[in-house]
Design an enzyme around this catalytic site. Structure first.
Site, PDB file in Angstrom:
ATOM      1  N   GLU A 167       0.817  -1.216   0.000  1.00 39.39           N
ATOM      2  CA  GLU A 167       0.000   0.000   0.000  1.00 39.39           C
ATOM      3  C   GLU A 167       0.861   1.281   0.000  1.00 39.39           C
ATOM      4  OE1 GLU A 167      -2.445  -0.712   3.448  1.00 39.39           O
ATOM      5  OE2 GLU A 167      -3.992  -1.680   2.238  1.00 39.39           O
ATOM      6  N   GLU A 234      -6.861  -7.904  -0.597  1.00 38.06           N
ATOM      7  CA  GLU A 234      -7.566  -7.637   0.659  1.00 38.06           C
ATOM      8  C   GLU A 234      -9.023  -7.314   0.379  1.00 38.06           C
ATOM      9  OE1 GLU A 234      -5.786  -4.902   3.382  1.00 38.06           O
ATOM     10  OE2 GLU A 234      -3.788  -5.831   3.246  1.00 38.06           O
TER      11      GLU A 234
END
Length: 504
Positions: A167, A234
């Site tokens: 991320e 995710e």
């Protein structure tokens, strides 16, 4: 055409190839340090029974390299044991090495000792950070190679993908050298020669053969270059448990809707984050998050199946697997508008039996009746119907037929027992500032928590005293002396003449 060379795991723009065959991956996150080794076999078994064929986990750098070159792989940090349990269950594994993991984990998984090495800046073009990051990643990769756990080392090796970084994309605009760092991380990872694909989570523009992936509640519209498969690392089953907000619950039907839409739109790898959230033992939870990391996953914090979510998703997975061969071996689907807020997607040849259809109603309020292939279908609001033969609906994401139950936690009197398994209590006493004792340090002003405690404690106590003299003429009007303190700390102890007056 296969997009990257590997002995047993390769990919193209549609899916992964494992031992020469396309695979649809349904994965569940189980973080080994957030449960106990005794729980691991049952957690993995329940995930497999729930329809998952893969387990995903981070690798927690600060839990493994507790000091430079001093490693810990025991107890809850026995990574090899965890991977072998997945292997013995006949499942695949996605290893997210990072080594920055975020994950609501203390310091994002980076060892605090690295903070105190002079001249170190994290996750950027910094020689110190890159040196230690590469050294740890190489250590983990070599450990997995030594244990022959990569799929490329034989048919039974469970690790089919590895991850570098996490991320980082939204930080690239902040750090001038952010893109250079991302490119270096990708090149460094490829140089490890794992012979399985590398992914870069939350990075749509991942460098070279590294595959960028999506993290979100919905990833059906996530797009990549045409030579890389669509991967959802995710799929948030709930949200972060915090001290300041009520527990977030994501309905089973919404989770199922998101996954069905993802596969309808060409996805081939989905990972539930979390499938089992577990517990932040000790001081591993970071950023003010609770010791519970339950995350409303299909398996709850205590390792118990959560109904109806676990059962509803199991039924979804069974339906999706009926479509696997057709969906993965069709280059492009045919999209059909079947209403103002309804869409049909056909994989395969509608004129033959080799055909799969998804009928979606993304109106979140109104049910719909649509016509498809000269037949009428009722689709509830915000749902997807799955037709493995383009005719018969085997599953609709909004129709929850799985049992519903609530686990009731009943208090027990936990007295020590003299039986075979007596309870053993451990008490942890943390040194804190004590009134009347000499202070650990004296400083006029506020200090940095991390630099003072070196992450050995979550607490930093400030003490001060005020002497009120004998001349109390200002109180002759009968008013009482008041001490007013404006603060945003967690706790305050106030003493008058050495006696505890208040704490709050």
């Amino acid at each position: 055409m296969v997009g990257v060379a590997a002995e047993n795991v390769t990919y193209d723009g549609r899916s992964l190839f494992i031992n020469g065959r396309r695979h649809l991956i349904i994965s569940g996150s189980i973080h080994y340090p957030r449960s106990t080794p005794e729980m691991w076999p049952e957690l993995v078994r329940l995930a497999k029974e729930g329809g998952a064929n893969t387990i995903e986990t981070y690798v927690f750098w600060n839990g493994h390299e507790i000091k430079p070159d001093i490693y810990n792989f025991e107890g809850r940090f026995d990574l090899v044991k965890f991977v072998r349990i997945v292997q013995e269950a006949g499942m695949f594994l996605i290893l997210r090495i990072g080594p920055f993991v975020a994950g609501e984990w203390n310091f994002g998984g980076i060892p605090v000792w690295l903070h105190f090495i002079p001249g170190t800046s994290f996750r950027t073009e910094n020689d110190n950070f890159k040196y230690y990051m590469e050294k740890f990643m190489t250590y983990i990769v070599n450990l997995m190679k030594q244990e022959k756990l990569f799929a490329s080392q034989g048919e039974k090796g469970p690790i089919i993908m590895t991850q570098v970084e996490n991320e980082f994309e939204y930080l690239e605009q902040i750090y001038p050298e952010g893109k250079n760092y991302v490119n270096w991380a990708g090149e460094m990872a490829i140089s490890q020669h794992t012979s399985v694909p590398w992914i870069m989570c939350g990075e749509s523009d991942a460098p070279g053969p590294v595959i960028g992936t999506c993290n979100d509640f919905y990833c059906d519209d996530f797009q990549l270059a045409s030579d890389k498969p669509k991967i959802w690392t995710e799929n948030w089953t709930g949200w972060l448990p915090t001290y300041w907000a009520p527990k977030y619950h994501r309905p089973s039907r919404d989770s199922a809707f998101a996954v069905a839409r993802f596969f309808q739109k060409g996805g081939s790898v989905v990972n539930y984050y979390m499938y089992h959230g577990g517990t932040n033992f000790g001081r591993t939870g970071g950023g003010g998050f609770t010791t519970s990391y339950d995350f409303d996953g299909p398996i709850d914090e205590y390792g118990l199946v959560r109904f109806p979510k676990w059962g509803h998703l199991k039924e979804l997975h069974e339906a999706i697997k009926l479509c696997e061969n057709v969906v993965l071996n069709t280059n492009q689907p045919t999209n059909i508008a079947i209403g103002p807020s309804q869409e049909g997607t056909v994989w395969g040849d509608p004129s033959s039996k080799i055909c799969v259809a998804f009928l979606a109603n993304y109106d979140n309020t109104n049910d719909a009746t649509v016509v498809f292939q000269n037949a009428s279908y009722d689709i509830p609001a915000w749902s997807v119907s799955i037709l493995p033969d383009c005719k018969n609906v085997v599953f609709n994401t909004a129709k929850v037929s799985s049992q519903s139950s609530v686990v009731e936690m009943v208090p027990e009197d936990l007295k020590p027992s003299q039986e075979n398994n007596p309870l053993k209590w451990e008490v942890f006493v943390e040194k804190a500032g004590i009134w009347g004792k000499e202070a650990d340090l004296v400083y006029n002003g506020l200090v940095d928590q991390l630099n003072v405690t070196k992450d050995a404690s979550d607490y930093l106590w400030y003490t001060t005293s005020i002497d009120v003299g004998g001349n109390e003429e200002f109180m002759k009007d009968g008013s009482q002396l008041a001490l007013v303190i404006q603060f945003q700390s967690h706790h305050l102890h106030a003493f008058v003449n050495g006696e505890l007056l208040n704490k709050g």
